[in-house]
Write a protein that holds these residues in place. Structure first.
Motif, PDB file in Angstrom:
ATOM      1  N   LEU A 190      10.145  49.342   2.328  1.00 36.27           N
ATOM      2  CA  LEU A 190       9.121  48.602   3.115  1.00 36.27           C
ATOM      3  C   LEU A 190       7.667  48.759   2.655  1.00 36.27           C
ATOM      4  O   LEU A 190       6.888  47.913   2.556  1.00 36.27           O
ATOM      5  N   THR A 240      10.431  43.546   2.571  1.00 41.67           N
ATOM      6  CA  THR A 240      11.676  43.899   2.916  1.00 41.67           C
ATOM      7  C   THR A 240      11.901  45.220   2.826  1.00 41.67           C
ATOM      8  O   THR A 240      11.402  46.101   2.422  1.00 41.67           O
ATOM      9  N   GLU A 241      13.198  45.436   3.577  1.00 40.24           N
ATOM     10  CA  GLU A 241      13.664  46.875   3.634  1.00 40.24           C
ATOM     11  C   GLU A 241      14.682  47.007   2.625  1.00 40.24           C
ATOM     12  O   GLU A 241      15.131  48.224   2.385  1.00 40.24           O
ATOM     13  N   ARG A 242      15.276  45.908   1.924  1.00 38.57           N
ATOM     14  CA  ARG A 242      16.489  45.891   0.940  1.00 38.57           C
ATOM     15  C   ARG A 242      15.953  45.474  -0.235  1.00 38.57           C
ATOM     16  O   ARG A 242      15.291  44.461  -0.529  1.00 38.57           O
ATOM     17  N   PRO A 299      18.076  43.823  -3.901  1.00 40.34           N
ATOM     18  CA  PRO A 299      16.828  43.319  -4.875  1.00 40.34           C
ATOM     19  C   PRO A 299      15.566  42.603  -4.229  1.00 40.34           C
ATOM     20  O   PRO A 299      15.724  41.751  -3.086  1.00 40.34           O
ATOM     21  N   LEU A 322      13.588  37.217  -2.096  1.00 42.70           N
ATOM     22  CA  LEU A 322      14.472  38.321  -1.871  1.00 42.70           C
ATOM     23  C   LEU A 322      15.929  37.809  -2.023  1.00 42.70           C
ATOM     24  O   LEU A 322      16.394  36.609  -2.165  1.00 42.70           O
ATOM     25  N   ASP A 323      16.682  38.848  -2.020  1.00 44.55           N
ATOM     26  CA  ASP A 323      18.487  38.779  -1.775  1.00 44.55           C
ATOM     27  C   ASP A 323      18.969  38.397  -3.313  1.00 44.55           C
ATOM     28  O   ASP A 323      18.201  37.404  -3.956  1.00 44.55           O
ATOM     29  N   ASN A 376      19.693  38.681   2.715  1.00 39.63           N
ATOM     30  CA  ASN A 376      18.425  39.427   3.261  1.00 39.63           C
ATOM     31  C   ASN A 376      17.334  38.460   3.067  1.00 39.63           C
ATOM     32  O   ASN A 376      16.843  37.779   2.158  1.00 39.63           O
ATOM     33  N   GLY A 383      14.328  39.171   4.693  1.00 42.04           N
ATOM     34  CA  GLY A 383      12.971  39.880   5.321  1.00 42.04           C
ATOM     35  C   GLY A 383      13.645  41.044   6.294  1.00 42.04           C
ATOM     36  O   GLY A 383      14.878  41.131   6.782  1.00 42.04           O
ATOM     37  N   PRO A 384      12.423  41.953   6.768  1.00 43.73           N
ATOM     38  CA  PRO A 384      12.995  42.944   7.831  1.00 43.73           C
ATOM     39  C   PRO A 384      13.823  42.604   9.031  1.00 43.73           C
ATOM     40  O   PRO A 384      14.668  43.303   9.603  1.00 43.73           O
ATOM     41  N   THR A 427      17.496  42.521   8.569  1.00 43.89           N
ATOM     42  CA  THR A 427      18.159  43.919   8.184  1.00 43.89           C
ATOM     43  C   THR A 427      18.010  45.002   9.286  1.00 43.89           C
ATOM     44  O   THR A 427      18.531  46.077   9.150  1.00 43.89           O
TER      45      THR A 427
END
Lengths: 279, 279
Positions: free
Chosen positions: A49, A56-58, A60, A70-71, B259, B261-262, B265
């Motif tokens: 983060l 994002t927390e994750r 790729p 993202l994702d 995903n 964004g935060p 998740t």
């Protein structure tokens, strides 16, 4: 458009420096397939983060000219939509649907079980600052201490190898999951093999596994993108007495063999009608 | 070229008149996709060599203007090569590779187990003249009497339903395995569902199974090609106490959720970090 042909790529590696996340591996291959250079932001499991400025927390995640994407599937769709003149990752919409089915089978029957065989190694190999998070989160996921979950893996790896048969069958008639040439289906499935190589302190697959040829051809793409000094050998599992066969004998008959006339089916017919009285 | 747009099709049915062979079902859909009318040669399990003039012991087989074409994949390749201007069954070579992987998973985890749940019904439903051959050959295949193999199926059907998850996941984001439109991947996988409908004297799948929508949309194609008065209902399995969930809850998270964004998740992060001390 990507400046200097370069896209920012957030990596997720072990302390040995090799990428571990299956989805991050798949994304790395996808970016190379589209012909991009990577500006790699290194890092492990914690602090994602912060590294991504709260986006994002994750992983790729990529940044293309200031735009975050993202994702793993989201990135693939973005790349094909934004750069349609570069080689397509998904050259037909059916490739995405079917790749999702293959991926879902693969995670359920193969990747999940592999993860449980190496979950303590996974923690031991990550960066020092990641160990508390990885231990805590994975012990919740697997429901027990990682050492306990990992224990007995020598008895489980042979059956996981046997379960790879659908992939071996798919690759009997074509060199790539993409057909004549690799596409995102190949990169999607190579990701978990390379995750495995990032943690497999004992070899999980046999030297003579028929899937080896495809795995090594995908790893060799883009100047050997699937190689890194931190990775462990995948090949070297030995079948012990009482273990299942690690893979089906090649040239086997059954429903996946083609019928080219009575000569091709005679042996099976003889077997299933042996001792039958003719009326 | 097929005279009067008609191709000769060797059927393989039960005494109730509905096709039973999964591969023959898939081929029937493939021929309709290419826009052909069928000149159906009816029949059951025995006498195939006679009906085809010694050309094959196994079906599917077709005759196009005097030319025999064998094997389910062989027929698909022939149809696309010979009639490339009609809708393609395999619109990209990767569709064939991936469909083979999905098919191999499906047979290993689903279709084989379904067959063992209905193997005595299968014999009971076939033509009188087929019963000796079906009993003998299938008892060799399963290694015991068909009634014994079939017994206890009420305890096995819920787990087989649960194992269908990869297909449900593939169909979450696209209406067909073929993507925006059906192709041979859809027909390949519908074949075993229709085999199942030809023998399932008790319902093998739940009324509210998420895969039902796709199954029924494929069955409805080409004027309801997947319907026949001889077929049994697929839907109606009820979960008993102690059974596994028949399918995963819809909208589930996990690795198959995107995903964005935060926020997307956060719930999972909270779950796997709960009780963790922050350094």
């Amino acid at each position: 458009m990507a400046q200097n042909n370069t896209i920012t790529f957030f990596d997720l590696t072990m302390a040995h420096g090799a990428t571990t996340s299956p989805f991050v591996w798949s994304t790395k291959f996808a970016l190379k397939h589209k012909g991009f250079d990577l500006d790699v932001v290194p890092g492990g499991f914690t602090g994602i983060l912060d590294r991504t400025g709260g986006v994002t927390e994750r992983l790729p995640a990529i940044v293309d000219d200031g735009r975050f994407v993202l994702d793993s599937w989201g990135i693939v769709e973005y790349l094909d939509a934004t750069y349609p003149d570069r080689p397509l990752l998904i050259p037909h919409p059916g490739v995405a649907s079917l790749a999702r089915a293959v991926d879902a089978w693969f995670w359920r029957m193969i990747v999940g079980p592999w993860m449980r065989c190496f979950c303590a190694d996974y923690r031991d190999l990550c960066f020092e600052q990641d160990k508390a998070y990885v231990t805590h989160s994975r012990e919740i996921m697997v429901g027990m201490r990682l050492e306990e979950k990992q224990a007995g893996r020598e008895d489980r790896l042979p059956q996981i190898s046997a379960e790879l048969e659908p992939l071996r069958i798919a690759l009997r008639e074509t060199p790539w999951l993409g057909g004549d040439a690799p596409n995102y289906a190949d990169y999607r499935i190579i990701g978990p093999f390379l995750f495995l190589a990032s943690v497999a302190t004992i070899p999980p697959l046999a030297e003579d596994d028929p899937v080896r040829d495809w795995v090594e051809r995908v790893r060799a793409l883009f100047g050997g993108l699937g190689h890194h000094p931190g990775l462990f050998p995948l090949w070297g599992l030995r079948r012990r007495e009482g273990d299942p066969e690690l893979f089906a004998p090649q040239g086997q008959g059954g429903i996946h063999k083609r019928n080219t006339g009575p000569e091709s089916t005679r042996a099976e017919t003889r077997r299933i009608t042996e001792g039958m009285t003719q009326d």
